[in-house]
Design a protein around this motif. Structure first.
Motif, PDB file in Angstrom:
ATOM      1  N   LEU A  53      -0.967  -2.481  -5.506  1.00 21.75           N
ATOM      2  CA  LEU A  53      -2.195  -3.162  -5.096  1.00 21.75           C
ATOM      3  C   LEU A  53      -2.766  -3.995  -6.227  1.00 21.75           C
ATOM      4  O   LEU A  53      -3.157  -5.142  -6.046  1.00 21.75           O
ATOM      5  N   GLN A  80      -8.463  -0.668  -2.204  1.00 29.48           N
ATOM      6  CA  GLN A  80      -8.189   0.195  -3.350  1.00 29.48           C
ATOM      7  C   GLN A  80      -9.389   1.113  -3.631  1.00 29.48           C
ATOM      8  O   GLN A  80      -9.255   2.300  -3.874  1.00 29.48           O
ATOM      9  N   LEU A 137       0.825  -1.204   0.000  1.00 27.52           N
ATOM     10  CA  LEU A 137       0.000   0.000   0.000  1.00 27.52           C
ATOM     11  C   LEU A 137       0.865   1.262   0.000  1.00 27.52           C
ATOM     12  O   LEU A 137       0.615   2.221  -0.738  1.00 27.52           O
TER      13      LEU A 137
END
Lengths: 339, 549
Positions: free
Chosen positions: B227, B251, B64
């Motif tokens: 991601l 996301q 992330l």
């Protein structure tokens, strides 16, 4: 009545921009709404056009309430202040726009565009680009465009506002003549009193969203309804006075007023032509503080020893230099007690 | 009376919104919901505890963090390198200006896997730089950042340059006459006018790089993972649908938050601008500064955009006698049921259909959003429209298979499935491109048309459309390009006998051997040429403004 406003009210936020305005325009009449900026003139036109929803009251065209009738079905024309010509179309296509919207056939459209451009003094300009036009030409194209669908009511927002003075004076005469010839019903707004008086059958003076006075240009000029209208028309010689019979007691001394004037505490107006210069040892003693050449006469600014300033009009050759002490007498025919 | 008028406005707005809302609900919200449900719900119970389990893993937190900072760095770098080009394309008149505009757009439509390979060939092991100077960047984050600039250069040049070309230069001149220096005039007059377009472009770049897949997959190696790459890995390699579902939600949330902030800031800055004919604003470069800027732009474009493509073309020609190209017409390869060259027509058909859908859906949405009386609800929809860009394409494609496979909506066998998925990604482009220009149309021009008897529909056709036609064409070009290059979703739903170009390229790349690699390069070259031709046609259309069409 072609157009009737019945207590029409428009609010922006909490402020009433149009405050219960009532106004009637008869067929073939040319009405000019006159007022300082911010008095609600343009909003009045937008409300009639259907571009500005009302918060209260009604707009009637030919006696029919226009609530819920969208702008494009009202059959009124509006010429915008800055013309708002469509930049991506040429002159002819701009003029033809309203005709196309009303489903007029192409051949007929072209003939009508040619006729209208001739009418506004731009024959053969149909293929020109809008960007290549001067301000006066744009104004003429905007007028032709607004006239093309033959609206039952033509509205003009500051029609001559951005043009230079000589062009404005010429166009005002042309417009007046044109409207007379076509029998167009016109509602125009302007802040220029000269324009309004030259154009209109009837003048409506607005103040803060309300109608302050309505009447023929001559009426309004000769008998302003109140001090606001008088000041807006350019009159500066206004004083509070106590009227008793044919005399008024004011800061400028005793003023003669016409027979039958309203009595008691009033505002008295003396037109510049009614302020006569007399030898310094007579009348109200004043000093000349400024002198402005106005073409046909000279405007003098006078400061009395006591009381507010005065404006006087006098002939060119009689005009004294600034600093000269003079005496002032008042002419009863140019004096008016406001109601 | 006032309420009645408002009701009419609401009705008009709802009419415009109905189709876009239905489209996004059916082909976006439902498939995504279906796949999230599939991941988090087993035997009739929800397992929300999985969310906490997944996001607290250090590996995934690292993913992330990397996803975010590389997206920020890529966006900054792209703006830095592409804004001068936006200026040059908008304001400088030089030979080859149209060509430059088309050239910078080509990378944007290339399949990400192809671009990744091209950069690998340029900066990787045995790459051009390695051979010349022994420089390798494929183990550093720079390869990823440069590839992201390569892709997104066009976003900034076209979005910002398109508006810049229509700003009236006299506004700056007015500021100069009031005592502002050239730089101050630019900063105080032009920059604020451009800000919405710059913000929109930056947002797009950020979204693309935040959800970057193909580039990171190839250039990131084991070190760098976004991601989207992680979602793909969990879905198709680890088969851990519940982790994939959680990552999709993460996301989704991140992108949603960014879009909400963006929608809020942009709305505060968008104002009515004076737009003029873009043909009148460009001038020949004057002075050393402008020539240096132009030269800098051309060198940047040559090194960063043209060179990787040249390496790509060079590789497609490695076999004697155009061998790789001739192999494309054969069905013997065994990779496909049809000759690979067939994918060219399939792709074009799909892209045309997807563009039509995207322009209709996006155009209607933009028209509804541009209304000045647009309420809070409608404006919220503005941000929602951007979500398809931020949600993993892999998820959308997989979701299509799960959600649209049973009556009443069984589209598995229908050809329209692929254009629908591509339009989903194209429509937000249409909205973003159209909206600033639509909002900038002077409302009084519309009023002038209305009092001349034009109904709201005719006002749109007669006043808005001619003024925004240029933006509409740009939007259509974007949608077309995105559809042609779309990979993440299409790879799941394209039928084996009807692959699109990017899918065919990926399939060829996944097989060993020089012939397959060479064919992939040849097919990529064809895709590049197709895009270039399409874009040049579009450019020609765009300049032909004086004629009525």
């Amino acid at each position: 009545m072609l157009l009737s406003l019945d207590a029409a009210t428009v609010r922006f936020g909490g402020r009433a921009v149009l405050d219960a305005v009532g106004l009637d325009v008869a067929e073939h009449e040319v009405v000019c709404v006159l007022g300082p900026s911010g008095s609600g003139k343009s909003t009045l036109l937008r409300a009639v056009a259907g571009l500005q929803p009302l918060a209260g009251g009604r707009v009637l065209l030919d006696g029919r309430d226009q609530a819920g009738v969208p702008a494009h079905r009202r059959g009124v024309g509006l010429m915008f202040q800055d013309h708002q010509l469509f930049p991506q179309r040429d002159v002819g296509a701009n003029v033809a726009f309203g005709l196309r919207m009303h489903g007029v056939a192409k051949g007929e459209r072209d003939a009508e565009v040619g006729r209208l451009l001739e009418l506004v003094g731009l024959p053969g300009a149909a293929r020109r680009a809008v960007a290549s036009l001067s301000g006066g030409e744009q104004q003429r194209v905007a007028l032709a465009r607004a006239l093309a669908p033959r609206p039952r009511l033509l509205m003009l927002d500051e029609p001559l506002g951005q043009l230079d003075r000589s062009l404005r004076e010429r166009l005002v005469v042309e417009l007046r003549e044109l409207f007379g010839r076509l029998g167009t019903t016109v509602l125009a707004v302007t802040h220029d009193q000269g324009e309004a008086f030259a154009l209109a059958d009837r003048v409506v003076v607005m103040r803060d969203g309300r109608i302050a006075q309505s009447g023929t240009p001559l009426d309004v000029w000769q008998r302003p309804a109140d001090a606001f209208v008088a000041r807006f028309l350019g009159f500066e010689n206004l004083v509070p006075a106590t009227v008793a019979g044919t005399a008024a007691d004011s800061p400028w001394g005793k003023l003669p007023v016409p027979d039958g004037s309203a009595q008691g505490e009033r505002t008295v107006l003396v037109r510049p032509a009614g302020v006569r210069l007399v030898p310094a040892d007579q009348g109200l003693p004043c000093t000349v503080t400024a002198r402005t050449f106005k073409g046909t006469h000279v405007a003098l600014r006078l400061q009395p020893a006591d009381g507010p300033r005065l404006e006087a009009a006098c002939a060119l050759r009689d005009a004294p230099d600034p600093g000269t002490p003079v005496g002032v007498a008042f002419d009863v025919t140019e004096t008016l007690v406001l109601d | 009376m006032a309420p009645r008028k408002n009701r009419a406005g609401n009705a008009a707005r709802l009419g415009l919104m109905a189709l876009p809302v239905a489209f996004f609900a059916l082909f976006f919200a439902w498939p995504v919901a279906a796949i999230v449900t599939r991941g988090l719900r087993t035997d009739g119970t929800w397992h929300f505890g999985r969310i906490a389990d997944v996001v607290t893993q250090p590996d995934l937190r690292h993913v992330l963090w990397f996803t975010t900072w590389q997206a920020l760095a890529s966006t900054g770098l792209t703006l830095l390198l592409a804004l001068p080009a936006a200026y040059a394309v908008a304001r400088l008149d030089f030979p080859g200006r149209q060509l430059l505009r088309a050239v910078v757009t080509v990378p944007f439509v290339l399949p990400t896997v192809v671009a990744g390979s091209a950069f690998l060939a340029l900066v990787g092991h045995h790459g051009l730089l390695d051979q010349l100077w022994g420089v390798r960047l494929d183990t550093t984050v720079w390869a990823i950042l440069l590839a992201h600039v390569f892709f997104n250069y066009a976003v900034v040049v076209r979005t910002v340059g398109g508006l810049w070309a229509q700003l009236d230069p006299r506004q700056e001149e007015a500021a100069r006459m009031l005592g502002a220096s050239p730089l101050t005039a630019w900063r105080k007059v032009t920059l604020p006018a451009l800000a919405p377009a710059v913000a929109a472009a930056a947002l797009m770049v950020f979204l693309f790089t935040f959800t970057s897949f193909g580039v990171v997959q190839i250039l990131g190696g084991p070190t760098f993972s976004t991601l989207e790459v992680e979602i793909y890995r969990q879905t198709s390699e680890v088969f851990d649908l519940s982790t994939a579902a959680v990552l999709t939600l993460v996301q989704f949330a991140a992108v949603g938050a960014i879009l909400a902030v963006h929608a809020w800031t942009v709305r505060r800055r968008e104002t009515a601008l004076r737009l003029v004919d873009p043909g009148t604003t460009a001038r020949r470069p004057r002075g050393a500064g402008q020539w240096a800027l132009l030269a800098g732009v051309l060198v940047t474009v040559a090194l960063l955009l043209v060179l990787p493509l040249a390496v790509l073309v060079r590789r497609s020609l490695d076999a004697p006698g155009l061998g790789y190209y001739r192999a494309l017409a054969d069905t013997d390869g065994g990779t496909f049921l049809v000759a690979p060259v067939h994918a060219v027509w399939t792709s074009l058909e799909y892209a045309v259909a997807a563009t039509a859908i995207a322009v209709v859906v996006g155009g209607l949405a933009a028209a509804a959003l541009a209304r000045r009386d647009a309420g809070r609800l409608v404006r919220g929809f503005d941000a929602l429209l951007m979500l398809p860009l931020g949600v993993s394409a892999v998820t959308v494609g997989f979701g299509f298979l799960i959600a649209l496979d049973k009556p009443p909506l069984d589209l598995r066998q229908s050809w329209i499935l692929v254009p629908l998925a591509q339009a989903l990604v194209g429509a937000p482009f249409v909205v973003r491109t159209m909206l600033p220009v639509l909002r900038a149309v002077d409302v009084r021009l519309r009023e002038a048309a209305a009092v001349l008897g034009a109904s709201p529909w005719r006002v749109w056709r007669e006043v808005d459309l001619p003024l925004v036609r240029r933006a509409l064409l740009v939007a259509a070009g974007f949608a077309f390009a995105v559809s042609l290059g779309e990979f993440g979703a299409t790879v799941f739903i394209a039928r084996p006998d009807n692959p699109t170009l990017p899918v065919a390229v990926a399939r060829l790349l996944s097989r060993p051997g020089d012939l397959n690699y060479g064919q992939a390069m040849a097919l990529s070259t064809i895709l590049m040429v197709v895009c270039a031709v399409a874009l040049l046609v579009l450019e020609r259309l765009r300049t032909d403004r004086t004629g009525e069409f």
